[in-house]
Design an enzyme around this catalytic site. Structure first.
Site, PDB file in Angstrom:
ATOM      1  N   SER A 156       1.431  -1.314   0.087  1.00 45.70           N
ATOM      2  CA  SER A 156       0.065   0.129   0.294  1.00 45.70           C
ATOM      3  C   SER A 156       1.091   1.338  -0.295  1.00 45.70           C
ATOM      4  O   SER A 156       1.919   0.967   0.245  1.00 45.70           O
ATOM      5  CB  SER A 156      -1.165  -0.486   0.831  1.00 45.70           C
ATOM      6  OG  SER A 156      -1.070   1.536   1.075  1.00 45.70           O
ATOM      7  N   TYR A 161      -1.511  -1.697  10.055  1.00 42.17           N
ATOM      8  CA  TYR A 161      -0.967  -1.750   9.263  1.00 42.17           C
ATOM      9  C   TYR A 161       0.015  -1.623   8.552  1.00 42.17           C
ATOM     10  O   TYR A 161       0.623  -1.980   7.094  1.00 42.17           O
ATOM     11  CB  TYR A 161      -2.873  -0.876   8.268  1.00 42.17           C
ATOM     12  CG  TYR A 161      -2.491  -1.109   6.714  1.00 42.17           C
ATOM     13  CD1 TYR A 161      -3.417  -2.574   6.597  1.00 42.17           C
ATOM     14  CD2 TYR A 161      -2.852  -0.829   6.184  1.00 42.17           C
ATOM     15  CE1 TYR A 161      -3.838  -2.644   5.051  1.00 42.17           C
ATOM     16  CE2 TYR A 161      -3.317  -0.647   4.492  1.00 42.17           C
ATOM     17  CZ  TYR A 161      -3.952  -1.999   4.491  1.00 42.17           C
ATOM     18  OH  TYR A 161      -4.019  -1.621   3.279  1.00 42.17           O
ATOM     19  N   LYS A 175       2.556  -3.474   6.117  1.00 41.39           N
ATOM     20  CA  LYS A 175       2.951  -3.047   4.054  1.00 41.39           C
ATOM     21  C   LYS A 175       4.547  -2.910   4.383  1.00 41.39           C
ATOM     22  O   LYS A 175       4.688  -2.579   3.052  1.00 41.39           O
ATOM     23  CB  LYS A 175       2.119  -2.228   4.341  1.00 41.39           C
ATOM     24  CG  LYS A 175       0.389  -2.729   4.286  1.00 41.39           C
ATOM     25  CD  LYS A 175       0.194  -3.263   3.392  1.00 41.39           C
ATOM     26  CE  LYS A 175      -1.834  -4.366   2.888  1.00 41.39           C
ATOM     27  NZ  LYS A 175      -1.316  -5.568   2.157  1.00 41.39           N
TER      28      LYS A 175
END
Lengths: 78, 245
Positions: free
Chosen positions: B139, B152, B156
């Site tokens: 991401s 998160y 990533k």
């Protein structure tokens, strides 16, 4: 040559694509047979699969030649 | 260009918006596609729609044993996975000072650890066959960071470092490892945003639109193709220009 030695030799020939007459007991995977570090890991994994033995990392580090591999597997299976 | 006939691909999270588009486009380019997801009914529906050259693999990526058996099953039933797309991901957002161990662990487990374990299962056969394409969907926030997403973003960013290391280790075996980093993509997740939030996001995107799943799928198809043979260890950003890295 023992059965184990024959099978080890076959794996080495198949994996490294080298001539059978080069795969002698004293042949070093890296210096004589052109293996790189990844090849040696793959060979160890192939030996484990073929012979149903576990080869821990420190033992794998000491397997430098065809003869080393045969000796280790003979001992592990004894 | 980008013909994948005869290739076999496994896509994790293939029932999510982006994963579904990836699976569709790989299939359209001729690949046989293994669809992974958590809900068998959704996988069956997508498989029925795609027709032939499809297999389904339901599994819970939070369960380490299931990840291992997913790899084994996919390798066996697809008769060799040539293309692995680690797309499945979850979020458990919250400001860092209030972030629980559970929310940290859950996100790292599915996004990063499952990627590691599944890739490990499938890498060795790829090396043996002297061909492989590993594509990890990361991401933009793995590079830029994002408030409320420490877990998160860490997962990533971890995928990017993981991919670069693996790419160096197995490049000599003709197995490439790359990331695709989506920006804001229209999906169920971004559908929940209100108009004001959307306006704010679009203001930061030079292209003035959110991306579509197909934009990501196209990048994946490129990296999976023979044409991308010399590309490895890279992160392809697909974000309408919102971050130029």
């Amino acid at each position: 040559m023992s059965d184990i030695a024959e099978r080890v030799k076959k794996i080495v020939i198949d994996h490294l694509g080298v001539d059978a007459d080069k795969v002698v007991e004293g042949a070093s995977f890296i210096d004589d047979l052109g293996a790189d570090s990844l090849d040696t890991v793959e060979l160890v994994m192939a030996f484990e699969e073929e012979f149903g033995v576990e080869i821990p990392d420190d033992a794998a580090d000491s397997i430098l030649t065809v003869g080393d591999a045969v000796k280790f597997i003979e001992k592990a299976q004894a | 260009m980008f013909d994948l006939t005869g290739r076999k691909a496994l896509v994790t999270g293939a029932t999510g918006g982006i994963g579904e588009e990836i699976a569709r486009l790989l299939h359209k380019q001729g690949a046989t596609v293994g669809l992974h997801g958590t809900r068998a009914e959704k996988l069956e529906a997508l498989a029925a729609e795609l027709g032939d050259r499809v297999k389904i693999f339901p599994a819970n990526l939070a369960d380490r044993n299931e990840v291992k058996s997913l790899g084994e099953k996919a390798e066996a039933e697809l008769e060799g996975v040539d293309i692995l797309v680690n797309n499945a991901g979850i979020t458990k957002d919250g400001l860092f000072v209030r972030m629980s161990d559970e929310d940290w662990d859950a996100v790292l487990e599915v996004n990063l650890t499952a990627t590691f374990r599944l890739t490990r299962e499938l890498t060795h056969p790829m090396m043996r066959r002297r061909f492989g394409r590993i594509i990890n969907i990361t991401s933009v926030v793995g590079v830029t960071g994002n408030p409320g997403q420490a877990n998160y973003c860490a997962s990533k960013a971890g995928m990017i470092g993981f991919s670069k290391s693996l790419a160096q280790e197995i490049a000599s075996r003709n197995v490439t490892v790359n990331c695709v980093a989506p920006g804001f993509i229209e999906s169920a997740m971004t559908g929940k945003l209100n108009d004001k939030q959307k306006e704010g996001i679009l203001g930061a995107i030079p292209m003035k639109r959110m991306g579509a799943g197909a934009d990501i799928a196209s990048a994946v198809v490129y990296l999976a193709s023979n044409e991308a043979a010399y590309v490895t260890g890279q992160t392809l950003h697909v974000n309408g220009g919102m971050a130029m890295i």
